[in-house]
Design an enzyme around this catalytic site. Sequence first.
Site, short mmCIF file in Angstrom:
data_model
loop_
_atom_site.label_atom_id
_atom_site.label_comp_id
_atom_site.label_asym_id
_atom_site.label_seq_id
_atom_site.Cartn_x
_atom_site.Cartn_y
_atom_site.Cartn_z
N ASN A 120 0.83 -1.20 0.00
CA ASN A 120 0.00 0.00 0.00
C ASN A 120 0.87 1.25 0.00
O ASN A 120 1.96 1.29 0.58
CB ASN A 120 -1.00 0.01 1.16
CG ASN A 120 -0.40 -0.08 2.54
OD1 ASN A 120 0.54 -0.83 2.78
ND2 ASN A 120 -0.96 0.67 3.47
N VAL A 121 0.40 2.27 -0.71
CA VAL A 121 1.07 3.56 -0.81
C VAL A 121 0.02 4.63 -0.50
O VAL A 121 -0.86 4.89 -1.32
CB VAL A 121 1.68 3.79 -2.21
CG1 VAL A 121 2.36 5.15 -2.28
CG2 VAL A 121 2.66 2.67 -2.55
N GLU A 122 0.11 5.19 0.70
CA GLU A 122 -0.87 6.20 1.11
C GLU A 122 -0.53 7.56 0.53
O GLU A 122 0.60 7.80 0.08
CB GLU A 122 -0.92 6.28 2.64
CG GLU A 122 -1.47 5.03 3.27
CD GLU A 122 -1.55 5.10 4.78
OE1 GLU A 122 -2.18 4.21 5.35
OE2 GLU A 122 -0.98 6.02 5.40
N CYS A 135 -4.01 0.58 -2.79
CA CYS A 135 -3.95 -0.61 -1.96
C CYS A 135 -2.89 -1.57 -2.49
O CYS A 135 -2.56 -1.56 -3.68
CB CYS A 135 -5.29 -1.32 -1.96
SG CYS A 135 -6.64 -0.36 -1.25
N GLU A 140 -3.12 -4.75 -2.96
CA GLU A 140 -3.67 -5.70 -3.94
C GLU A 140 -3.72 -5.08 -5.34
O GLU A 140 -3.38 -5.72 -6.33
CB GLU A 140 -5.08 -6.14 -3.51
CG GLU A 140 -5.13 -6.85 -2.18
CD GLU A 140 -5.30 -5.91 -0.98
OE1 GLU A 140 -5.75 -6.39 0.07
OE2 GLU A 140 -4.98 -4.70 -1.08
N CYS A 175 -10.20 -4.86 0.48
CA CYS A 175 -11.35 -3.95 0.48
C CYS A 175 -12.23 -4.26 -0.73
O CYS A 175 -11.86 -5.03 -1.62
CB CYS A 175 -10.88 -2.50 0.46
SG CYS A 175 -10.21 -1.94 -1.14
N CYS A 183 -10.65 -3.57 -4.19
CA CYS A 183 -9.67 -4.58 -4.58
C CYS A 183 -10.33 -5.89 -4.97
O CYS A 183 -9.91 -6.55 -5.92
CB CYS A 183 -8.66 -4.80 -3.45
SG CYS A 183 -7.57 -3.38 -3.22
#
Length: 132
Positions: A49-51, A60, A62, A91, A94
Amino acid sequence: MKSRQIESELDILLQKAIGVREHAYAPFSKYRVGAAIMTKSGAVFAGCNVENATYGATICAERGAIMQMIAAGEREPVAAAVATSDGASPCGICRQVFAEFTSNMPIVLVNLNDETGTVVELADLLPLAFHR
């Protein structure tokens, strides 16, 4: 024999997902996720994940793995693994992105806090997936 092969494939995915989780960029939630996908050809693609400060631009793990798969010219995922601190499932977005490329596949959900895992089927997580 096939059962052992599937276990071996899921173990490979599990290790990739756990490893890539270490690279997650999660300065806001502190919730790091790693994912790995195996395709029909046997290739493995990983993502974390990369916020983003705007939250909506967050990617996300995935979907990151799916992007890697597509960028490599692959289109047929057959299994996935998701590693989190609590064993959470993908989620809804995804799940739907997975469903764009397969109607079903096993997904290992790894809980790193208690070192347990559960294998679920995509069709069970998203029984009424949208298809064109």
